[in-house]
Design an enzyme around this catalytic site. Structure first.
Site, short mmCIF file in Angstrom:
data_model
loop_
_atom_site.label_atom_id
_atom_site.label_comp_id
_atom_site.label_asym_id
_atom_site.label_seq_id
_atom_site.Cartn_x
_atom_site.Cartn_y
_atom_site.Cartn_z
N ARG A 90 0.85 -1.19 -0.03
CA ARG A 90 0.14 0.13 0.07
C ARG A 90 0.74 1.33 0.08
NH1 ARG A 90 -5.00 1.78 -1.32
NH2 ARG A 90 -6.01 2.95 0.30
N THR A 107 -9.22 0.73 -9.83
CA THR A 107 -8.91 -0.51 -8.86
C THR A 107 -8.90 -1.85 -9.92
OG1 THR A 107 -9.32 0.66 -6.81
CG2 THR A 107 -8.99 -1.84 -6.76
N THR A 147 -4.35 -0.91 -7.18
CA THR A 147 -5.01 0.29 -7.27
C THR A 147 -4.06 1.66 -7.40
OG1 THR A 147 -6.88 1.67 -6.34
CG2 THR A 147 -5.38 0.94 -4.91
N GLU A 151 -4.17 8.32 -3.78
CA GLU A 151 -4.49 7.65 -2.76
C GLU A 151 -4.63 8.30 -1.58
OE1 GLU A 151 -5.83 4.35 -3.17
OE2 GLU A 151 -4.25 4.14 -4.45
N ASP A 154 -7.85 8.40 0.37
CA ASP A 154 -8.34 7.44 1.42
C ASP A 154 -7.96 7.64 2.76
OD1 ASP A 154 -9.67 5.75 -0.47
OD2 ASP A 154 -7.97 4.41 -0.92
N SER A 190 -7.72 0.91 3.28
CA SER A 190 -8.04 0.50 1.99
C SER A 190 -9.31 -0.50 2.23
CB SER A 190 -7.10 -0.16 1.29
OG SER A 190 -7.49 -0.95 0.08
N SER A 191 -10.20 -0.50 1.01
CA SER A 191 -11.27 -1.41 1.00
C SER A 191 -10.76 -2.74 0.48
CB SER A 191 -12.30 -0.90 0.34
OG SER A 191 -12.87 0.26 1.10
N GLY A 209 -13.77 -1.47 -6.82
CA GLY A 209 -15.08 -1.02 -6.70
C GLY A 209 -15.01 -0.03 -5.25
N GLY A 210 -13.96 0.45 -5.04
CA GLY A 210 -14.03 1.27 -3.81
C GLY A 210 -14.44 0.63 -2.59
N1 GLY Z 1 -8.30 3.06 -3.22
C1 GLY Z 1 -9.34 2.44 -2.81
C2 GLY Z 1 -9.09 1.47 -2.06
O1 GLY Z 1 -7.90 1.04 -1.63
O2 GLY Z 1 -10.09 0.99 -0.96
#
Ligand code: GLY
Length: 566
Positions: free
Chosen positions: A104, A377, A395, A416, A419, A448-449, A468-469
């Site tokens: 990340r 993503t 992503t 990012e 986020d 992150s998701s 998909g966020g």
């Molecule tokens: N940038 C979307 C996520 O990492 O959830």
């Protein structure tokens, strides 16, 4: 589907007799698979084929994952890239080890929350999603080099070769890619290197256009030759820092040099005889999925009509997303009550607050909004002939990340930073509201998701994930539930979706997900339903241990994807 020689079927079956549930699944996973049998599903056929190309050169699933990731960084740049990051779950068959690779992005040392706040005290979305200040220090190059060094069999010069070749020779971007350029054209036009790459003659290119990326090919070649140092030090690092600073960014050479990949213990949760192995923080996905499954495990959804099983699932989603907003952040910076959030007792308490036939208004749940999640993503899934597995979600955040290409590198930087909870309590681009746990700090990873997951059963295993966020979490959850119900890879990727994330207090529904009677019952229960165009790009591979067969499927909503077994 691929059928393995019969002795392997017998071997796999014997494991099943000997054990039950996830223990048997672990044994089945260690059963040797036949040479040449592998499955890959990704968002782009060139990337899936790059994975098979590298397997044919003697690579394993981890080498294939490097080839798929780097090719996606060339052919699906609106979704991921080496200017972004990823989270991957690996299963190594030789020692049955599951590990989570956290590549990340991190906040640069000079991060300053004030620049992301407008005069009105609300988030300044332009700064947090466009241009170099929106970009975290990329993790993808370090993550790929780490996988090659610690898990792969081949040098990066081999596993990056397909991506380098396609970057040099060019490819014809598909409709999705061109549509994303159209969506981001005004911001791309602000930055000369972005405009030069994506807006030839100042216009959005038409279908049939060939995109060649010589700068990106050279950047990838430096990684192939020197590993992570080929990106975080030397020429690429110099180009990245000077491009960022010239355009008002705050990166330094020290930020790039300091970037470190983290290996983390995956989260596990048991549900109806399956073990789900999933993403730990700084992903919020695994915690939310575990919490939802723990709540649902107290109900027998199979004995209910669709309206009631959906109602309970929505209520579990609502409660898990409340906790998501409240507690989660980078584990290297914040203490999180994970033991509580993941405990069965906590789930019992939450379950007790759910009415069997009435929606709980989110306002009634004590605490600390959602635009359309776009198609950014990306996720891919791999199983190789030895039973190694990779679930990887990558992503750059929104389409084309920050829309800022660093001159001379061909690298589009992520956005990012959005986020992070840049203004605590205020929604980010996905409507997710965060608390101090997810406030930006130098070197910290933004929440992150991304939820790459394995679903391990005595008879079947799935490798699953999606972009998909915030909807990643509910898509993966619904995919897990479908797999547990016996659905195939293509049924899982095709099934219609719904999503609730606590705030805004509404259920997003894909057209056709519920029949009229189910819709009426849900509305009568107090749920607010909103129709939305299809979302997600799920890529799933499955392995049936009884027959030792593999299957792969890419989301039918997006024709560029390819799930393939060979
Ligand atoms: N940038 C979307 C996520 O990492 O959830």
């Amino acid at each position: 589907m691929v059928h393995a020689p019969s002795w392997r079927i017998v071997a796999a079956s014997l494991f099943l007799v000997a054990g039950a549930g996830h223990a048997a699944a672990q044994d089945a996973l260690s059963a040797a698979r036949g040479p040449g049998h592998a499955a890959i599903a990704s968002a782009n056929f060139l990337a899936t084929n790059a994975g098979f190309e590298v397997l044919a050169k003697g690579g394993n699933a981890f080498d294939a994952a490097i080839a798929v990731s780097s090719t996606l960084a060339v052919v699906e740049q609106q979704s991921s890239g080496i200017g972004g990051g990823f989270m991957a779950l690996l299963h190594r068959a030789s020692d049955k080890r599951d590990v989570f690779i956290d590549a990340r992005e991190t906040a640069p040392k000079a991060v300053d929350m004030k620049v992301y706040v407008g005069k009105d005290g609300k988030p300044n979305r332009d700064v947090s999603t466009n241009g170099p200040l929106s970009a975290g220090i990329p993790g993808e190059p370090a993550g790929l080099a780490w996988m090659a060094e610690h898990y792969g069999k081949l040098p990066l010069s081999v596993s990056l070769a397909p991506a380098i070749r396609i970057a040099k020779e060019g490819f014809q971007p598909d409709k999705r890619f061109l549509g994303a350029i159209d969506d981001r054209k005004d911001t791309l036009a602000r930055y000369p290197a972005s405009a030069a790459l994506y807006l030839p003659d100042g216009k959005v290119p038409a279908q049939g256009w060939t995109l060649r990326q010589p700068d990106l090919a050279k950047t990838l070649e430096r990684i192939a030759a020197k590993g992570a140092d080929g990106f975080y030090k030397g020429e690429t690092a110099k180009l990245l820092v000077s491009a960022s600073r010239e355009a008002g960014g705050n990166w330094t050479a020290a930020d790039l040099e300091a970037y470190k990949v983290k290996e983390r213990e995956p989260l596990t949760v048991d549900y109806k005889g399956y073990r789900i192995v999933t993403a730990p923080p700084p992903s919020s996905g695994g915690v939310a999925i575990a919490e939802i499954l723990n709540i649902l495990s107290g109900f027998d959804l199979t004995k209910m009509d669709l309206a009631h099983s959906t109602h309970l699932t929505i209520e579990a989603m609502r409660r898990a997303f409340r906790d998501h907003n409240e507690y989660l952040g980078d584990p290297d910076f914040v203490k999180m009550p994970l033991d509580m959030l993941l405990s069965r007792h906590y789930a019992d308490g939450l379950r007790a607050t759910i009415s069997p036939d009435k929606a709980t208004p989110s306002d009634l749940l004590p605490t600390s909004m959602a635009p359309e999640p776009g198609m950014h993503t990306t996720h891919f899934s791999v199983i190789d002939a030895d039973g190694n597995m990779v679930a990887s979600t990558l992503t750059v955040n929104l389409e084309f990340g920050s829309a800022f290409v660093a001159k001379g590198t061909g690298v589009v930087l992520n956005d990012e930073m959005d986020d992070f909870a840049l203004v605590p309590g205020q929604p980010n681009a996905f409507g997710l509201r965060g608390a101090l746990a997810n406030a930006p700090e130098p070197g910290k990873r933004m929440l992150s998701s991304m939820s790459p997951s394995f679903v391990l059963g005595a008879n079947r295993t799935a490798v699953i994930g999606s972009p998909g966020g915030s909807t990643i979490i509910t898509q993966v959850l619904e995919g897990i539930l479908a797999f547990v119900d016996g659905k195939s890879a293509s049924e899982i990727t095709a099934q219609k979706r719904y999503h609730h994330q606590y705030l805004p207090d509404r259920v997003d529904v894909e057209d056709g997900v519920f029949d009229a009677a189910t819709t009426k019952t849900l509305v009568d229960m107090g749920h607010v339903l909103r129709n939305r165009s299809p979302w997600g790009f799920m890529n799933v591979v499955t392995w049936d241990h009884r027959t030792n067969t593999l299957d792969a499927a890419s989301d039918p909503r997006r024709p560029s994807g390819l799930g393939k077994v060979q």
